[in-house]
Design an enzyme around this catalytic site. Structure first.
Site, PDB file in Angstrom:
ATOM      1  N   LYS A 189       0.837  -1.198   0.000  1.00  0.00           N
ATOM      2  CA  LYS A 189       0.000   0.000   0.000  1.00  0.00           C
ATOM      3  C   LYS A 189       0.876   1.254   0.000  1.00  0.00           C
ATOM      4  O   LYS A 189       0.655   2.185  -0.756  1.00  0.00           O
ATOM      5  CB  LYS A 189      -0.928  -0.016   1.219  1.00  0.00           C
ATOM      6  CG  LYS A 189      -1.846   1.176   1.282  1.00  0.00           C
ATOM      7  CD  LYS A 189      -2.831   1.075   2.438  1.00  0.00           C
ATOM      8  CE  LYS A 189      -3.681   2.339   2.487  1.00  0.00           C
ATOM      9  NZ  LYS A 189      -4.579   2.375   3.634  1.00  0.00           N
TER      10      LYS A 189
ATOM     11  N   GLY B  50      -4.585  -2.351   5.187  1.00  0.00           N
ATOM     12  CA  GLY B  50      -3.880  -3.526   4.663  1.00  0.00           C
ATOM     13  C   GLY B  50      -4.552  -4.836   5.035  1.00  0.00           C
ATOM     14  O   GLY B  50      -4.767  -5.710   4.190  1.00  0.00           O
ATOM     15  N   ARG B  51      -4.941  -4.975   6.305  1.00  0.00           N
ATOM     16  CA  ARG B  51      -5.489  -6.268   6.748  1.00  0.00           C
ATOM     17  C   ARG B  51      -6.937  -6.476   6.313  1.00  0.00           C
ATOM     18  O   ARG B  51      -7.534  -7.506   6.612  1.00  0.00           O
ATOM     19  CB  ARG B  51      -5.325  -6.420   8.255  1.00  0.00           C
ATOM     20  CG  ARG B  51      -5.834  -5.255   9.086  1.00  0.00           C
ATOM     21  CD  ARG B  51      -5.352  -5.328  10.528  1.00  0.00           C
ATOM     22  NE  ARG B  51      -5.746  -4.155  11.300  1.00  0.00           N
ATOM     23  CZ  ARG B  51      -5.057  -3.023  11.356  1.00  0.00           C
ATOM     24  NH1 ARG B  51      -3.936  -2.913  10.687  1.00  0.00           N
ATOM     25  NH2 ARG B  51      -5.464  -2.017  12.085  1.00  0.00           N
TER      26      ARG B  51
ATOM     27  N   HIS C 242      -2.978 -33.892  17.754  1.00  0.00           N
ATOM     28  CA  HIS C 242      -1.844 -34.716  18.184  1.00  0.00           C
ATOM     29  C   HIS C 242      -0.697 -33.841  18.671  1.00  0.00           C
ATOM     30  O   HIS C 242       0.451 -34.287  18.738  1.00  0.00           O
ATOM     31  CB  HIS C 242      -1.418 -35.624  17.028  1.00  0.00           C
ATOM     32  CG  HIS C 242      -2.562 -36.487  16.576  1.00  0.00           C
ATOM     33  ND1 HIS C 242      -2.871 -37.686  17.166  1.00  0.00           N
ATOM     34  CD2 HIS C 242      -3.519 -36.264  15.642  1.00  0.00           C
ATOM     35  CE1 HIS C 242      -3.960 -38.188  16.599  1.00  0.00           C
ATOM     36  NE2 HIS C 242      -4.368 -37.332  15.664  1.00  0.00           N
TER      37      HIS C 242
ATOM     38  N   GLU D  39      10.807  -4.730   4.014  1.00  0.00           N
ATOM     39  CA  GLU D  39      10.910  -6.120   3.559  1.00  0.00           C
ATOM     40  C   GLU D  39      10.528  -6.246   2.086  1.00  0.00           C
ATOM     41  O   GLU D  39      11.205  -6.914   1.297  1.00  0.00           O
ATOM     42  CB  GLU D  39       9.973  -7.014   4.389  1.00  0.00           C
ATOM     43  CG  GLU D  39      10.369  -7.190   5.836  1.00  0.00           C
ATOM     44  CD  GLU D  39       9.752  -6.128   6.750  1.00  0.00           C
ATOM     45  OE1 GLU D  39       9.369  -5.045   6.244  1.00  0.00           O
ATOM     46  OE2 GLU D  39       9.677  -6.383   7.962  1.00  0.00           O
TER      47      GLU D  39
ATOM     48  N   GLU E  97      -3.631  -7.032  15.168  1.00  0.00           N
ATOM     49  CA  GLU E  97      -3.192  -5.701  14.724  1.00  0.00           C
ATOM     50  C   GLU E  97      -4.364  -4.717  14.842  1.00  0.00           C
ATOM     51  O   GLU E  97      -4.153  -3.526  15.085  1.00  0.00           O
ATOM     52  CB  GLU E  97      -2.667  -5.755  13.285  1.00  0.00           C
ATOM     53  CG  GLU E  97      -1.805  -4.550  12.919  1.00  0.00           C
ATOM     54  CD  GLU E  97      -1.056  -4.713  11.605  1.00  0.00           C
ATOM     55  OE1 GLU E  97       0.123  -5.116  11.629  1.00  0.00           O
ATOM     56  OE2 GLU E  97      -1.638  -4.442  10.539  1.00  0.00           O
TER      57      GLU E  97
ATOM     58  N   LYS F 269       8.814  -0.640  13.509  1.00  0.00           N
ATOM     59  CA  LYS F 269       9.477  -0.403  12.218  1.00  0.00           C
ATOM     60  C   LYS F 269      10.529   0.689  12.371  1.00  0.00           C
ATOM     61  O   LYS F 269      11.647   0.576  11.844  1.00  0.00           O
ATOM     62  CB  LYS F 269       8.453   0.079  11.179  1.00  0.00           C
ATOM     63  CG  LYS F 269       7.585  -0.990  10.587  1.00  0.00           C
ATOM     64  CD  LYS F 269       6.789  -0.347   9.447  1.00  0.00           C
ATOM     65  CE  LYS F 269       5.672  -1.212   8.964  1.00  0.00           C
ATOM     66  NZ  LYS F 269       4.781  -0.550   8.026  1.00  0.00           N
TER      67      LYS F 269
HETATM   68  O1  F6P Z   1       3.082  -4.373   9.602  1.00  0.00           O
HETATM   69  C1  F6P Z   1       2.403  -3.186   9.554  1.00  0.00           C
HETATM   70  C2  F6P Z   1       1.823  -2.956   8.241  1.00  0.00           C
HETATM   71  O2  F6P Z   1       1.669  -1.596   8.155  1.00  0.00           O
HETATM   72  C3  F6P Z   1       0.509  -3.694   8.034  1.00  0.00           C
HETATM   73  O3  F6P Z   1      -0.570  -3.039   8.591  1.00  0.00           O
HETATM   74  C4  F6P Z   1       0.466  -3.779   6.564  1.00  0.00           C
HETATM   75  O4  F6P Z   1      -0.480  -4.701   6.136  1.00  0.00           O
HETATM   76  C5  F6P Z   1       1.887  -4.163   6.261  1.00  0.00           C
HETATM   77  O5  F6P Z   1       2.645  -3.392   7.167  1.00  0.00           O
HETATM   78  C6  F6P Z   1       2.342  -3.934   4.853  1.00  0.00           C
HETATM   79  O6  F6P Z   1       2.247  -2.603   4.501  1.00  0.00           O
HETATM   80  P1  F6P Z   1       2.367  -2.165   2.989  1.00  0.00           P
HETATM   81  O7  F6P Z   1       1.243  -2.765   2.250  1.00  0.00           O
HETATM   82  O8  F6P Z   1       2.313  -0.674   3.014  1.00  0.00           O
HETATM   83  O9  F6P Z   1       3.687  -2.664   2.476  1.00  0.00           O
END
Ligand code: F6P
Length: 536
Positions: free
Chosen positions: A204, A260-261, A377, A210, A346, A502
């Site tokens: 987003k 995002g979620r 199990h 990452e 979250e 972060k």
């Molecule tokens: O981990 C925090 C977060 O902001 C989530 O809410 C989000 O889904 C994820 O990082 C990824 O964010 P982006 O889509 O901006 O890379």
């Protein structure tokens, strides 16, 4: 607003808890032969049975009164009207618009045209890929799609692609890379051919460390391939995606008003559309829409997401449950707990209310779980004889009749019944005597076989795992989370704690080698040990 725990409705629930204290679930069933009929509800393809929860009709009535007193109806109206219910970020949370058929407005502007335009773009791209018409820069057809994203830009489509494998085109490989650990990228791409591979950079913000690291790794891995034919982007930050080298026509929009979620229904769902096709993706949306309509129109006392939220709140705040186990009895739903972890923890892992007070009670549970029957199990022992109250959601696609499927479904039903009933000392002793043990041996061993039971659970049944039932199921949990956030008074739609983590990572990274920086003694000591290893 009166703090939640000081409201008369909360006090009435506390009194109810005291009245019910010590009553075993078996007793609840003995007292009310209509319990299943009274506590099971349906929406579309889903049946939710709350009868194995430790509550009575009176409890539910009082919980509904709490929801009314916290103006849940007003919250739902504001949410559906596109008001900025995400008040700390001054944004709407209008994910229902992603599956709506009627106009949805934010500040008077209908967002449906932009939703439809993005969906048309998804259709065009996914159909080209599925037809082998999307060619890489060497002219070879794309047959592998790798999503690079994390959190909400990964977990939803990853979970759904696995869940709906039965509906997927086997000619197309769909994979996901989330971790910044280069091992995940390496392992995921090892058997892929750059000439046939397309990456979707899903972010987003297009700033997530990452995802950007993996996008750079992908660009290097592609070698001579032209990024314009091997990268798509899904983002709200198209300028950054273009700066990375992804042409505008390869960028799909992700609206600011979708968290995002809550975003798997948006272009974030593109890997799923590539797997199952746009028709099936629209069935997923239809399932979610069915749940949305039910949620917005059904009285609270019969409203699935509201009831699920109220039952969860009862377990957490009045019975003291700290966790919620989600156990899908379907191998392909194995990633559901991981997906729901982000959705619930979250969203509602918060302690400050929107009117800037300590919430005053426990909020989101620690959500965990894995596919049944495998967990039986491993950790079910704790449900039976451990010391903790552990509410469980069993999620069971009944599926077609067949010996293995019947065994799977029977296991789910048996677990729900067994953790509820338990086994008395008398029953345990009788079992031992029947197995030929002496009276003395049976007496000695019986306490080790006895199980207190009384573990609350909800059974969520659906006839079959399909795009439509999956859509309803996920929307059910989304709305449950929003209702709980409303009752606790927290903002379910921001994640400032994660932002703090972060920021900390960004600060540590450049100082890793230099050692400069004002860290706590533990972090400083660990950094020194890392530097020593690096030098060795
Ligand atoms: O981990 C925090 C977060 O902001 C989530 O809410 C989000 O889904 C994820 O990082 C990824 O964010 P982006 O889509 O901006 O890379």
């Amino acid at each position: 607003m009166t703090p939640l725990t000081q409201t008369p409705e909360w006090q009435a629930l506390a009194a109810q808890r005291d009245t019910l204290a010590g009553r075993h679930l078996k007793q609840f069933f003995a007292d009310d032969p209509q319990r299943f009929a009274r506590f099971s509800f349906r929406c579309g393809g889903l049946l939710a049975d709350f009868s194995k929860q430790r509550l009575t009709a009176e409890t539910l009535t009082r919980l509904v009164r709490l929801a009314e007193a916290r103006d849940l109806a007003g919250f739902l109206r504001r949410m559906a009207a596109g008001e900025a219910i995400n008040a700390t970020e001054n944004r709407a949370a209008l994910h229902i618009a992603l599956r709506a058929e009627k106009p949805c407005r934010i500040g008077g502007r209908d967002v449906l045209p932009e939703v439809r335009a993005t969906r048309a773009h998804m259709r065009e791209l996914s159909e080209a890929i599925r037809a082998g018409a999307w060619r890489g820069s060497s002219g070879k057809p794309i047959n592998a799609v790798v999503n690079l994203g994390i959190g909400g830009s990964d977990l939803g489509p990853r979970m759904a692609v696995q869940a709906l494998r039965e509906f997927a085109d086997p000619q197309i490989t769909i994979r996901f890379v989330a971790n910044i650990d280069p091992a995940e990228f390496a392992d995921t791409t090892r058997d892929l051919d750059p000439a046939h591979t397309l990456f979707i950079v899903s972010s987003k913000t297009f700033t997530t460390q990452e995802t950007l690291a993996n996008a750079r790794a992908a660009r290097a891995w592609l070698g001579e391939c032209d990024p314009a034919r091997h990268f798509l982007a899904v983002s709200n930050n198209v300028a950054a995606a273009r700066a990375f080298g992804i042409p505008a026509e390869n960028c799909l929009a992700m609206p600011e008003w979708v968290g995002g979620r809550f975003s798997m229904w948006s272009a974030i769902g593109l890997p799923l559309a590539c797997a199952i096709g746009m028709g099936a993706f629209e069935d997923l949306l239809a399932g979610a829409r069915e749940m949305d309509e039910h949620f917005l129109a059904t009285p609270f006392a019969e409203n699935l997401p509201v009831l699920m939220a109220l039952v969860g709140l009862w377990n957490i705040d009045f019975l003291g449950a700290e966790s919620l186990a989600v156990l899908p009895y379907a191998h392909r739903l194995g990633l559901l707990p991981a997906y729901l972890q982000q959705l619930e923890m979250e969203s509602n892992g918060k302690r400050i209310t929107l009117d800037n007070r300590e919430v005053g009670c426990a909020t989101a549970p620690i959500l965990w779980g894995m596919a049944g029957s495998v967990g039986q199990h491993a950790f079910h022992q704790l449900f039976y004889q451990g010391t903790r109250l552990t509410p469980i959601d069993f999620v069971v696609p009944v599926g077609d009749a067949g010996p293995e499927q019947e065994a799977l479904v029977a296991n789910a039903l048996a677990q729900g019944a067994a953790v509820m009933k338990g086994k008395t000392l008398k029953e345990a002793k009788g079992q031992l005597l029947a197995a030929g043990k002496s009276e003395a041996e049976a007496e000695r061993l019986a306490p080790h076989l006895a199980c207190p039971g009384n573990q609350p659970s909800t059974m969520l049944l659906m006839p079959k795992l399909t795009p439509r039932t999956l859509g309803s199921l996920i929307a059910l949990y989304e709305h449950k989370v929003a209702v709980q956030g409303c009752l606790w008074g927290v903002n379910s739609f921001d994640q400032w704690g994660v932002e703090h983590g972060k920021q900390m990572a960004r600060e540590i990274l450049p100082r890793m080698l230099s050692g400069a920086g004002d860290f706590d003694a533990s972090t400083a000591g660990l950094l020194a040990a890392i530097r020593a290893w690096r030098k060795a």
